[in-house]
Design a protein around this motif. Structure first.
Motif, PDB file in Angstrom:
ATOM      1  N   ALA A  47      33.332   5.465   1.797  1.00 56.86           N
ATOM      2  CA  ALA A  47      33.265   4.412   0.780  1.00 56.86           C
ATOM      3  C   ALA A  47      34.632   4.196   0.148  1.00 56.86           C
ATOM      4  CB  ALA A  47      32.241   4.784  -0.296  1.00 56.86           C
ATOM      5  N   GLY A  48      34.770   3.054  -0.481  1.00 57.97           N
ATOM      6  CA  GLY A  48      36.022   2.766  -1.166  1.00 57.97           C
ATOM      7  C   GLY A  48      36.138   3.531  -2.472  1.00 57.97           C
ATOM      8  N   LEU A  49      37.165   3.224  -3.233  1.00 56.72           N
ATOM      9  CA  LEU A  49      37.422   3.924  -4.487  1.00 56.72           C
ATOM     10  C   LEU A  49      36.347   3.628  -5.534  1.00 56.72           C
ATOM     11  CD1 LEU A  49      39.394   5.707  -6.070  1.00 56.72           C
ATOM     12  CD2 LEU A  49      40.642   3.622  -6.702  1.00 56.72           C
ATOM     13  N   GLY A  50      35.681   2.486  -5.406  1.00 55.93           N
ATOM     14  CA  GLY A  50      34.703   2.095  -6.414  1.00 55.93           C
ATOM     15  C   GLY A  50      33.548   3.060  -6.555  1.00 55.93           C
ATOM     16  N   VAL A  51      33.083   3.649  -5.452  1.00 56.39           N
ATOM     17  CA  VAL A  51      31.915   4.538  -5.517  1.00 56.39           C
ATOM     18  C   VAL A  51      32.226   5.822  -6.283  1.00 56.39           C
ATOM     19  CG1 VAL A  51      30.298   5.912  -4.164  1.00 56.39           C
ATOM     20  CG2 VAL A  51      30.831   3.581  -3.463  1.00 56.39           C
ATOM     21  N   PRO A  52      33.278   6.578  -5.942  1.00 60.03           N
ATOM     22  CA  PRO A  52      33.563   7.789  -6.735  1.00 60.03           C
ATOM     23  C   PRO A  52      33.859   7.490  -8.197  1.00 60.03           C
ATOM     24  CG  PRO A  52      35.335   7.354  -5.166  1.00 60.03           C
ATOM     25  CD  PRO A  52      34.206   6.471  -4.795  1.00 60.03           C
ATOM     26  N   VAL A  53      34.507   6.350  -8.472  1.00 60.27           N
ATOM     27  CA  VAL A  53      34.777   5.996  -9.875  1.00 60.27           C
ATOM     28  C   VAL A  53      33.465   5.710 -10.596  1.00 60.27           C
ATOM     29  CG1 VAL A  53      35.840   4.281 -11.393  1.00 60.27           C
ATOM     30  CG2 VAL A  53      37.106   5.165  -9.434  1.00 60.27           C
ATOM     31  N   ALA A  57      36.469   0.229 -15.006  1.00 60.66           N
ATOM     32  CA  ALA A  57      37.091   0.321 -13.679  1.00 60.66           C
ATOM     33  C   ALA A  57      36.041   0.321 -12.583  1.00 60.66           C
ATOM     34  CB  ALA A  57      37.949   1.586 -13.599  1.00 60.66           C
ATOM     35  N   ALA A  58      34.920   1.002 -12.833  1.00 59.69           N
ATOM     36  CA  ALA A  58      33.843   1.037 -11.839  1.00 59.69           C
ATOM     37  C   ALA A  58      33.326  -0.365 -11.559  1.00 59.69           C
ATOM     38  CB  ALA A  58      32.715   1.944 -12.328  1.00 59.69           C
ATOM     39  N   ALA A  59      33.050  -1.122 -12.615  1.00 59.02           N
ATOM     40  CA  ALA A  59      32.546  -2.486 -12.436  1.00 59.02           C
ATOM     41  C   ALA A  59      33.561  -3.350 -11.696  1.00 59.02           C
ATOM     42  CB  ALA A  59      32.206  -3.094 -13.791  1.00 59.02           C
ATOM     43  N   TRP A  60      34.838  -3.234 -12.040  1.00 63.69           N
ATOM     44  CA  TRP A  60      35.877  -4.059 -11.411  1.00 63.69           C
ATOM     45  C   TRP A  60      36.068  -3.691  -9.940  1.00 63.69           C
ATOM     46  CZ3 TRP A  60      40.918  -2.931  -9.563  1.00 63.69           C
ATOM     47  CH2 TRP A  60      41.688  -4.059  -9.266  1.00 63.69           C
ATOM     48  N   LEU A  61      36.115  -2.375  -9.647  1.00 63.16           N
ATOM     49  CA  LEU A  61      36.354  -1.940  -8.272  1.00 63.16           C
ATOM     50  C   LEU A  61      35.187  -2.281  -7.347  1.00 63.16           C
ATOM     51  CD1 LEU A  61      37.997   1.538  -8.956  1.00 63.16           C
ATOM     52  CD2 LEU A  61      39.093  -0.422  -7.838  1.00 63.16           C
ATOM     53  N   ARG A 106      35.238  -5.954  -6.677  1.00 59.45           N
ATOM     54  CA  ARG A 106      36.322  -6.352  -5.788  1.00 59.45           C
ATOM     55  C   ARG A 106      36.055  -5.923  -4.348  1.00 59.45           C
ATOM     56  NH1 ARG A 106      42.276  -3.718  -5.981  1.00 59.45           N
ATOM     57  NH2 ARG A 106      41.047  -2.101  -4.948  1.00 59.45           N
ATOM     58  N   GLU A 107      35.495  -4.733  -4.168  1.00 58.66           N
ATOM     59  CA  GLU A 107      35.296  -4.197  -2.819  1.00 58.66           C
ATOM     60  C   GLU A 107      34.084  -4.803  -2.114  1.00 58.66           C
ATOM     61  OE1 GLU A 107      37.095   0.244  -3.919  1.00 58.66           O
ATOM     62  OE2 GLU A 107      34.951  -0.027  -3.485  1.00 58.66           O
ATOM     63  N   ARG A 108      33.046  -5.168  -2.879  1.00 60.29           N
ATOM     64  CA  ARG A 108      31.792  -5.559  -2.249  1.00 60.29           C
ATOM     65  C   ARG A 108      31.395  -7.007  -2.519  1.00 60.29           C
ATOM     66  NH1 ARG A 108      29.293  -0.886  -0.553  1.00 60.29           N
ATOM     67  NH2 ARG A 108      27.312  -1.997  -0.324  1.00 60.29           N
ATOM     68  N   LEU A 142      24.796  -4.352 -10.598  1.00 60.49           N
ATOM     69  CA  LEU A 142      24.354  -3.216 -11.410  1.00 60.49           C
ATOM     70  C   LEU A 142      25.531  -2.584 -12.159  1.00 60.49           C
ATOM     71  CD1 LEU A 142      21.795  -1.577  -8.973  1.00 60.49           C
ATOM     72  CD2 LEU A 142      21.281  -2.640 -11.167  1.00 60.49           C
ATOM     73  N   ALA A 143      26.672  -2.446 -11.496  1.00 59.86           N
ATOM     74  CA  ALA A 143      27.845  -1.870 -12.167  1.00 59.86           C
ATOM     75  C   ALA A 143      28.304  -2.763 -13.315  1.00 59.86           C
ATOM     76  CB  ALA A 143      28.977  -1.671 -11.159  1.00 59.86           C
ATOM     77  N   SER A 144      28.280  -4.079 -13.095  1.00 59.08           N
ATOM     78  CA  SER A 144      28.661  -5.001 -14.170  1.00 59.08           C
ATOM     79  C   SER A 144      27.673  -4.928 -15.326  1.00 59.08           C
ATOM     80  CB  SER A 144      28.721  -6.432 -13.623  1.00 59.08           C
ATOM     81  OG  SER A 144      29.698  -6.542 -12.605  1.00 59.08           O
TER      82      SER A 144
END
Length: 507
Positions: free
Chosen positions: A86-92, A138-142, A145-147, A156-158
């Motif tokens: 996964a990209g950086l968004g998931v761990p964040v 950062a989680a919502a933004w990443l 951006r990634e998905r 859901l993150a937003s």
């Protein structure tokens, strides 16, 4: 040509399951809102809050998983690989969710302490809130951006980030000072919004990690779940009762009640009336919890239940109940049991009960049952927890005697189920369930049955000094243990189906 059983998806991704599961999660959050003033007034509150938030997250994960993969075991085993890719968004997002959980636990302790809470405690809460805020943003933004903005994980993150902002605003309102009569209610709203933010972030992780539903694209080998037949309401009621597997519930309650009676000897000043009240609510909560686990087991195993002769008449293979209704029913029973045990018994008993449900559904049914011959051995821990739950319900703690009672049931489970599986070899082989006699053969199974029975008898006798048992128990344990061991030795010499079913019935 019929598709292979191991390629059959367990769900067609019915969105009704998602709606109903999220509704149950919302009901639990609503209960948290109603119970929050009580929670905030009764420190220490953080363990209870953590258990509730984890249960909310589990419901959200189940809802998304059922819609996307039908809780198919192989897809869940792919999660570590999907996390690594996964990209950086998931761990964040995971870090943000854990931060929200920690913030809630710190905050509820500070709020429950009221005026006695020191400045350092409040400063810690504000500091963690400030540190978590950039993570959530950062989680919502990443993820977005990634998905892409249309993705469920991004939505859901937003939503979690927006709710977190509202949570900060309500937190500032609480810190600014409100009238004493409203203080707990403002803190309760603050807590409820935090729980909703937590649920959104947990759901974002699930949506990002779980693969998209392939049933909607018409993948080869996928069989949509058949609709339930229209049946009279009495038939439906009987079917819902059958989903809970009442005979298994009886076994679990039989091990819960004696543990409560034994534990009562260690509690001074415990009146018979209060003990009766405690026993009643513990058994009711245990019945709901066992029914929840069994109903979810029926949902997950409905494909192999259709193959096995012994289970073909269960409600789901018989199409008496729709699969999504069975899952909703199981989740509702699980939430109900947790709430009931927290309110009328105690937190430790409720948490142990949720652990038993999770272990049976996730560890045994999803991960072990179809993948290893040790399925019954390891998975038996779920069925061995009721004595410990009963003990915790009375004493509020786990003792050496309760652990020994757990071990007795744990070592009883393999001889009991292996004897049954020897009688049903063809069924388990047809369903491709790797029970020990199917994979390793009957002679190996017989040896292991004798070994586990010998350990079981030794543990029942060890309870005499540890549990301060009397003469009746000592004689009974010795006589019945010797009888059971003798029967397993006889089955070792004569491995006939009739002998196996005799050992099963004696156990």
């Amino acid at each position: 040509m019929e598709p292979r059983l191991d390629s059959v998806a367990l769900s067609g991704g019915d969105p009704r399951i998602v709606r109903r599961s999220l509704l149950l999660g919302g009901a639990l959050v609503a209960w948290l809102l109603v119970g929050a003033p009580v929670l905030l007034a009764a420190p220490p509150a953080s363990p209870l809050l953590a258990a509730e938030l984890l249960l909310i997250a589990a419901i959200v994960w189940v809802a998304i998983a059922v819609d996307r993969i039908g809780l198919e075991p192989r897809a869940l085993r792919m999660l570590p690989g999907r996390l690594a890719g996964a990209g950086l968004g998931v761990p964040v997002t995971i870090a943000a969710a854990l931060g929200v959980l920690a913030l809630a636990m710190i905050g509820v302790e500070a709020a429950s302490a009221g005026a006695s809470a020191g400045f350092a405690e409040r400063l810690l809460h504000w500091g963690v809130a400030g540190a978590v805020a950039p993570l959530v943003a950062a989680a919502a933004w990443l993820i977005r951006r990634e998905r892409g903005s249309a993705d469920l994980a991004a939505a859901l993150a937003s939503g979690g980030a927006a709710l977190y902002l509202v949570e900060i605003i309500t937190g500032l309102a609480t810190a600014a000072g409100v009238s004493p009569g409203d203080a707990h209610w403002v803190a309760a709203v603050h807590l409820w919004i935090g729980a909703a933010s937590w649920a959104c972030l947990a759901g974002a992780v699930a949506a990002a990690l779980l693969p998209a539903n392939t049933a909607a694209t018409g993948a080869a080998g996928v069989i949509a779940a058949p609709a339930a037949d229209v049946a009279p309401w009495r038939t439906k009621v009987r079917a819902y009762v059958a989903l809970t597997k009442p005979r298994i519930i009886e076994l679990l309650l039989v091990t819960t009640l004696p543990a409560m009676l034994l534990a009562a000897r260690d509690v001074s000043g415990l009146s018979p009336w209060y003990l009766s009240w405690l026993v009643a609510w513990t058994l009711i909560g245990g019945t709901l919890a066992a029914g929840a686990a069994n109903a979810m087991n029926c949902y997950l195993d409905r494909d192999i239940d259709l193959v096995m002769t012994r289970t073909r008449r269960r409600p789901l293979p018989a199409h008496t109940i729709a699969p999504e209704d069975a899952l909703t029913f199981g989740l509702a029973l699980g939430v109900g049991s947790f709430v009931l045990l927290v309110v009328f018994v105690n937190l430790l008993a409720a948490v142990l009960t949720m652990l038993a449900i999770a272990f049976y559904v996730i560890v045994y049914t999803l991960l072990l049952k179809r993948s290893t011959t040790q399925n019954i051995v390891i998975g038996g821990a779920a069925g061995a927890l009721p004595p410990m739950i009963g003990w915790a319900a009375v004493t509020g703690e786990v003792s050496a005697a309760s652990i020994l009672l757990f071990l007795i049931v744990f070592y009883w489970t393999p001889p009991h189920f292996w004897a049954l599986s020897m009688r049903l070899l063809r069924d388990y082989a047809a369903a491709r369930v790797p029970m020990l006699p199917v994979v390793r053969g009957v002679p190996v199974t017989n040896r292991k049955i004798v070994l586990y029975t010998a350990l079981l008898v030794a543990l029942t006798l060890a309870l005499v000094p540890i549990g301060a048992m009397g003469l009746i128990y000592t004689v009974g344990a010795a006589v019945f243990g010797a009888w059971f061991l003798a029967e397993t030795l006889a089955m070792w010499r004569d491995a006939s189906p009739a002998r196996a079913i005799r050992v099963y019935k004696i156990s």
